[in-house]
Design a protein around this motif. Structure first.
Motif, PDB file in Angstrom:
ATOM      1  N   GLN A 134      -8.564 -35.941   3.175  1.00  0.00           N
ATOM      2  CA  GLN A 134      -8.712 -36.929   2.103  1.00  0.00           C
ATOM      3  C   GLN A 134      -9.716 -38.027   2.467  1.00  0.00           C
ATOM      4  OE1 GLN A 134      -4.580 -37.887   0.257  1.00  0.00           O
ATOM      5  NE2 GLN A 134      -4.136 -37.195   2.339  1.00  0.00           N
ATOM      6  N   HIS A 135     -10.355 -37.873   3.645  1.00  0.00           N
ATOM      7  CA  HIS A 135     -11.353 -38.837   4.123  1.00  0.00           C
ATOM      8  C   HIS A 135     -10.762 -40.246   4.265  1.00  0.00           C
ATOM      9  CE1 HIS A 135     -14.211 -35.631   3.312  1.00  0.00           C
ATOM     10  NE2 HIS A 135     -13.790 -35.590   2.062  1.00  0.00           N
ATOM     11  N   LYS A 136      -9.532 -40.310   4.764  1.00  0.00           N
ATOM     12  CA  LYS A 136      -8.856 -41.596   4.912  1.00  0.00           C
ATOM     13  C   LYS A 136      -8.848 -42.111   6.351  1.00  0.00           C
ATOM     14  CE  LYS A 136      -5.677 -41.293   0.956  1.00  0.00           C
ATOM     15  NZ  LYS A 136      -4.247 -41.327   0.539  1.00  0.00           N
ATOM     16  N   LEU A 137      -9.246 -41.291   7.309  1.00  0.00           N
ATOM     17  CA  LEU A 137      -9.208 -41.725   8.702  1.00  0.00           C
ATOM     18  C   LEU A 137     -10.315 -42.740   8.984  1.00  0.00           C
ATOM     19  CD1 LEU A 137      -8.591 -38.310  10.501  1.00  0.00           C
ATOM     20  CD2 LEU A 137      -6.946 -40.175  10.203  1.00  0.00           C
ATOM     21  N   PRO A 138     -10.038 -43.733   9.837  1.00  0.00           N
ATOM     22  CA  PRO A 138     -11.085 -44.705  10.197  1.00  0.00           C
ATOM     23  C   PRO A 138     -12.280 -44.002  10.845  1.00  0.00           C
ATOM     24  CG  PRO A 138      -8.919 -45.436  10.956  1.00  0.00           C
ATOM     25  CD  PRO A 138      -8.749 -44.036  10.494  1.00  0.00           C
ATOM     26  N   LYS A 139     -13.450 -44.562  10.672  1.00  0.00           N
ATOM     27  CA  LYS A 139     -14.657 -43.935  11.208  1.00  0.00           C
ATOM     28  C   LYS A 139     -14.656 -43.884  12.730  1.00  0.00           C
ATOM     29  CE  LYS A 139     -17.614 -45.087   7.259  1.00  0.00           C
ATOM     30  NZ  LYS A 139     -18.846 -45.790   6.793  1.00  0.00           N
ATOM     31  N   ASP A 140     -13.952 -44.830  13.374  1.00  0.00           N
ATOM     32  CA  ASP A 140     -13.956 -44.843  14.836  1.00  0.00           C
ATOM     33  C   ASP A 140     -12.843 -43.983  15.437  1.00  0.00           C
ATOM     34  OD1 ASP A 140     -11.842 -46.386  14.038  1.00  0.00           O
ATOM     35  OD2 ASP A 140     -12.246 -48.063  15.409  1.00  0.00           O
ATOM     36  N   PHE A 141     -12.107 -43.258  14.580  1.00  0.00           N
ATOM     37  CA  PHE A 141     -11.068 -42.367  15.097  1.00  0.00           C
ATOM     38  C   PHE A 141     -11.696 -41.029  15.450  1.00  0.00           C
ATOM     39  CE2 PHE A 141      -7.720 -39.129  14.486  1.00  0.00           C
ATOM     40  CZ  PHE A 141      -6.766 -39.612  15.377  1.00  0.00           C
ATOM     41  N   SER A 142     -11.514 -40.606  16.700  1.00  0.00           N
ATOM     42  CA  SER A 142     -12.133 -39.376  17.187  1.00  0.00           C
ATOM     43  C   SER A 142     -11.163 -38.207  17.041  1.00  0.00           C
ATOM     44  CB  SER A 142     -12.545 -39.530  18.655  1.00  0.00           C
ATOM     45  OG  SER A 142     -12.930 -38.279  19.189  1.00  0.00           O
ATOM     46  N   LEU A 143     -11.466 -37.295  16.121  1.00  0.00           N
ATOM     47  CA  LEU A 143     -10.634 -36.095  15.981  1.00  0.00           C
ATOM     48  C   LEU A 143     -10.710 -35.236  17.234  1.00  0.00           C
ATOM     49  CD1 LEU A 143     -11.156 -34.861  12.306  1.00  0.00           C
ATOM     50  CD2 LEU A 143      -8.997 -35.491  13.379  1.00  0.00           C
ATOM     51  N   GLU A 144     -11.862 -35.242  17.887  1.00  0.00           N
ATOM     52  CA  GLU A 144     -12.012 -34.453  19.114  1.00  0.00           C
ATOM     53  C   GLU A 144     -11.065 -34.968  20.195  1.00  0.00           C
ATOM     54  OE1 GLU A 144     -15.493 -33.068  22.289  1.00  0.00           O
ATOM     55  OE2 GLU A 144     -15.993 -34.332  20.557  1.00  0.00           O
ATOM     56  N   MET A 145     -10.996 -36.285  20.349  1.00  0.00           N
ATOM     57  CA  MET A 145     -10.080 -36.857  21.337  1.00  0.00           C
ATOM     58  C   MET A 145      -8.631 -36.584  20.950  1.00  0.00           C
ATOM     59  SD  MET A 145      -9.510 -40.845  22.475  1.00  0.00           S
ATOM     60  CE  MET A 145     -11.141 -40.981  23.206  1.00  0.00           C
ATOM     61  N   PHE A 146      -8.329 -36.735  19.659  1.00  0.00           N
ATOM     62  CA  PHE A 146      -6.958 -36.498  19.199  1.00  0.00           C
ATOM     63  C   PHE A 146      -6.542 -35.054  19.454  1.00  0.00           C
ATOM     64  CE2 PHE A 146      -4.163 -34.910  15.815  1.00  0.00           C
ATOM     65  CZ  PHE A 146      -3.046 -35.703  16.032  1.00  0.00           C
ATOM     66  N   ASN A 147      -7.385 -34.099  19.061  1.00  0.00           N
ATOM     67  CA  ASN A 147      -7.040 -32.691  19.254  1.00  0.00           C
ATOM     68  C   ASN A 147      -6.915 -32.355  20.736  1.00  0.00           C
ATOM     69  OD1 ASN A 147      -6.987 -32.102  16.498  1.00  0.00           O
ATOM     70  ND2 ASN A 147      -9.198 -31.714  16.430  1.00  0.00           N
ATOM     71  N   ILE A 177      -2.885 -45.541  13.398  1.00  0.00           N
ATOM     72  CA  ILE A 177      -4.250 -45.181  13.793  1.00  0.00           C
ATOM     73  C   ILE A 177      -5.191 -46.365  13.580  1.00  0.00           C
ATOM     74  CG2 ILE A 177      -6.217 -43.711  13.185  1.00  0.00           C
ATOM     75  CD1 ILE A 177      -4.190 -41.484  12.571  1.00  0.00           C
ATOM     76  N   GLU A 178      -5.042 -47.042  12.454  1.00  0.00           N
ATOM     77  CA  GLU A 178      -5.900 -48.198  12.171  1.00  0.00           C
ATOM     78  C   GLU A 178      -5.684 -49.319  13.185  1.00  0.00           C
ATOM     79  OE1 GLU A 178      -6.311 -47.728   7.299  1.00  0.00           O
ATOM     80  OE2 GLU A 178      -4.707 -48.954   8.170  1.00  0.00           O
ATOM     81  N   ASN A 179      -4.484 -49.326  13.797  1.00  0.00           N
ATOM     82  CA  ASN A 179      -4.188 -50.342  14.816  1.00  0.00           C
ATOM     83  C   ASN A 179      -4.632 -49.915  16.210  1.00  0.00           C
ATOM     84  OD1 ASN A 179      -3.104 -52.145  12.981  1.00  0.00           O
ATOM     85  ND2 ASN A 179      -1.005 -51.408  13.255  1.00  0.00           N
ATOM     86  N   GLY A 180      -5.328 -48.775  16.297  1.00  0.00           N
ATOM     87  CA  GLY A 180      -5.936 -48.401  17.566  1.00  0.00           C
ATOM     88  C   GLY A 180      -5.403 -47.164  18.242  1.00  0.00           C
ATOM     89  N   ALA A 181      -4.339 -46.533  17.731  1.00  0.00           N
ATOM     90  CA  ALA A 181      -3.815 -45.318  18.365  1.00  0.00           C
ATOM     91  C   ALA A 181      -4.842 -44.194  18.249  1.00  0.00           C
ATOM     92  CB  ALA A 181      -2.500 -44.911  17.715  1.00  0.00           C
ATOM     93  N   GLN A 182      -5.053 -43.477  19.364  1.00  0.00           N
ATOM     94  CA  GLN A 182      -6.063 -42.420  19.383  1.00  0.00           C
ATOM     95  C   GLN A 182      -5.483 -41.057  19.756  1.00  0.00           C
ATOM     96  OE1 GLN A 182      -9.446 -42.472  18.784  1.00  0.00           O
ATOM     97  NE2 GLN A 182      -9.472 -44.627  18.151  1.00  0.00           N
ATOM     98  N   THR A 183      -4.387 -41.043  20.505  1.00  0.00           N
ATOM     99  CA  THR A 183      -3.836 -39.779  20.992  1.00  0.00           C
ATOM    100  C   THR A 183      -2.556 -39.427  20.250  1.00  0.00           C
ATOM    101  OG1 THR A 183      -2.440 -40.783  22.696  1.00  0.00           O
ATOM    102  CG2 THR A 183      -4.745 -40.322  23.283  1.00  0.00           C
ATOM    103  N   LEU A 184      -2.157 -38.159  20.367  1.00  0.00           N
ATOM    104  CA  LEU A 184      -0.924 -37.712  19.723  1.00  0.00           C
ATOM    105  C   LEU A 184       0.270 -38.480  20.269  1.00  0.00           C
ATOM    106  CD1 LEU A 184       0.544 -35.776  17.808  1.00  0.00           C
ATOM    107  CD2 LEU A 184       0.589 -34.083  19.658  1.00  0.00           C
ATOM    108  N   PHE A 185       0.306 -38.697  21.579  1.00  0.00           N
ATOM    109  CA  PHE A 185       1.429 -39.429  22.167  1.00  0.00           C
ATOM    110  C   PHE A 185       1.485 -40.856  21.628  1.00  0.00           C
ATOM    111  CE2 PHE A 185       3.370 -42.215  25.301  1.00  0.00           C
ATOM    112  CZ  PHE A 185       4.583 -41.566  25.526  1.00  0.00           C
ATOM    113  N   ASP A 186       0.339 -41.516  21.536  1.00  0.00           N
ATOM    114  CA  ASP A 186       0.310 -42.888  21.016  1.00  0.00           C
ATOM    115  C   ASP A 186       0.873 -42.945  19.595  1.00  0.00           C
ATOM    116  OD1 ASP A 186      -0.806 -43.836  23.336  1.00  0.00           O
ATOM    117  OD2 ASP A 186      -2.875 -43.819  22.574  1.00  0.00           O
ATOM    118  N   ILE A 187       0.449 -42.002  18.766  1.00  0.00           N
ATOM    119  CA  ILE A 187       0.869 -42.020  17.357  1.00  0.00           C
ATOM    120  C   ILE A 187       2.357 -41.710  17.232  1.00  0.00           C
ATOM    121  CG2 ILE A 187       0.543 -40.960  15.095  1.00  0.00           C
ATOM    122  CD1 ILE A 187      -2.370 -40.391  15.935  1.00  0.00           C
TER     123      ILE A 187
END
Length: 483
Positions: free
Chosen positions: A460-473, A420-430
């Motif tokens: 745990q508040h570990k996700l990067p701030k620019d990671f969109s949970l809405e996009m991921f879900n 995720i920190e390297n830029g993955a945003q979607t479930l498929f990417d991860i």
């Protein structure tokens, strides 16, 4: 799947006393204690496990060659196996020779039931008696009486020494049980004593093909427990009758052979754990079903149409002289249960663990990574002697296995976070980047774990701030079509 492998186990007895030699077994290797993150696992150590000495038993390279060691009653069997080499591996570390043990005879030949995912390990158990009892033994060895071994097995206490399956099956298990059932005619395994595992074909996920049906039955001469606070009592217990329709006839024969006062417990609702419930209900309408209410909500009326009794964890069950305790074990699902067999301190873990590989959590049925971690720690603190999964073989090193699961889940979560920190945003990417070395056929069940790891990282508040949970879900619904 290939042919089965073989193992030789030797019961070396002392003259006149009837005692037999047991060897302290070596636990599987663990990461170096100095490795990062290993500090917390150091206190979770399995107690000593003693068993008959054993070694791999290989086929003779030349099919025309004959074994140089005679084993009475097993000429046709050992003639194609390299018994001398296996015996050397057993005896040499003990300072013994074949000549010191007199005549060898066959105790039992055990073909392993289909636990999977491999072809299994068949065991040749032989016995030989020393001309005189050795008093000077290595630290890893000791003489054991049958009475002492039976007590360690059937009156187990957390942290006490343990007796392994070769000693039980070869020397301690009664030849004819007073509680004989149709389970005896099926490919099965009884260990620890009182628990019979019957792997039955089911609609489970690869690499497994079967689900372990656990059968517990009171012995005919059992006087029962002296306790009076039992939540449920019966003369037999079935755990997870999940076989598929092709073997429902075999399940019906088994149920019909059991006493009518039958208790059934289901660890969770997945098809490969409940597909046989309708057979149990048809054969014994008076059977009592125990399960968590979240599980019962997901079991179809076609599987069980009559009432049930809800359990939440902590309930005690009495099956004649066998005592069990229900353990709430969420993580795999939100209603997942385990069962502790108190007599032997064996822990039946449902799908929290599997006999090979790692478990998949069901995000569609309340699976939760935080719960999974907490349940794993709960199991560790219980210090069980044996872990019994519903898929695959039993595990004789429970704490080692559970720590391995914690390591694996933490390593996977760290890998997901890095992706995720390297830029993955979607479930498929991860999934595609984190599980790139895994067969893509397994990406769908892997995606369930990824979703739960992302939820856990978020809590745990570990996700990067620019990671969109809405996009991921939003990408989760598109995942299957992306494959």
């Amino acid at each position: 799947m290939g042919p089965p492998s073989y193992r030789l186990a030797a019961a070396i007895t002392a003259p006149s006393s009837g005692e037999f030699l047991v060897v302290r077994q070596q636990p599987p290797p663990s990461p170096p204690s100095a490795a990062p993150g290993e500090e917390e696992y150091r206190r979770y150590v399995d107690s000593d496990l003693y068993d008959l000495p054993s070694a791999p038993l290989l086929r003779l390279a030349d099919e025309l060659a004959r074994s140089g060691v005679a084993v009475a009653g097993a000429d046709s069997l050992v003639g194609r196996l390299d018994v001398p080499a296996a015996l050397d591996q057993i005896l040499n570390p003990l300072g013994l020779t074949t000549a010191m043990c007199g005549e060898w005879r066959l105790l039992k030949y055990v073909e392993e039931a289909e636990f999977g995912p491999d072809a299994g390990v068949n065991t040749v158990l032989i016995s030989g008696s020393l001309e005189s009892k050795l008093e000077m033994l290595q630290d890893s060895c000791k003489w054991m009486s049958k009475e002492g071994a039976s007590e360690l097995l059937s009156e187990a206490k957390p942290g006490s020494a343990r007796i392994g399956p070769y000693a039980y099956i070869g020397l301690l298990k009664p030849e004819v049980s007073s509680s004989q059932t149709a389970a005896s005619a099926l490919a099965s395994q009884e260990y620890p004593p009182g628990l019979t595992l019957v792997p039955m074909k089911s609609r489970t996920l690869a690499p497994f093909r079967t689900t372990n049906l656990v059968v517990i039955q009171a012995t005919s001469d059992a006087c029962g427990s002296k306790r009076s606070d039992f939540f449920a009592c019966g003369d037999a217990l079935l755990i997870d009758p999940g076989c598929c329709s092709q073997v429902h006839g075999e399940l019906a024969d088994l149920v019909n052979s059991l006493p009518k006062k039958l208790v059934v417990l289901v660890t969770h609702h997945h098809n490969d754990h409940v597909d046989g419930l309708s057979v149990v209900q048809r054969c014994n309408p008076d059977a009592v079903l125990l399960t968590h209410e979240n599980t019962m909500k997901r079991i179809g009326k076609g599987n069980w149409s009559i009432g049930y009794t809800a359990v939440t964890g902590g309930e005690n069950i009495c099956i004649g002289d066998q005592e069990l305790q229900v353990v709430f074990a969420p993580g795999h699902t939100d209603g997942h249960m385990g069962v502790l067999h108190v007599n032997t301190n064996a822990l039946i873990v449902g799908d929290h663990c599997v006999g090979h590989g790692s478990a998949t959590l069901d995000s569609r049925a309340g699976g939760n990574m935080k719960d999974y971690f907490q349940t794993t720690y709960k199991f560790l603190e219980m210090s069980p002697h044996v872990l019994i999964p519903m898929h695959g073989r039993i595990n004789l090193w429970p704490r080692h296995m559970l720590c391995g699961y914690l390591r694996h889940r933490r390593a996977r979560e760290a890998s997901i976070l890095k992706t995720i920190e390297n830029g993955a945003q979607t479930l498929f990417d991860i999934v595609s980047k984190t599980y790139g070395d895994v067969d893509s056929k397994l990406w769908i069940p892997a995606s369930f774990n990824v979703r739960l790891h992302v939820d856990h990282l978020n809590s745990q508040h570990k996700l990067p701030k620019d990671f969109s949970l809405e996009m991921f879900n939003g990408s989760c619904d598109e995942f299957v079509s992306s494959l």
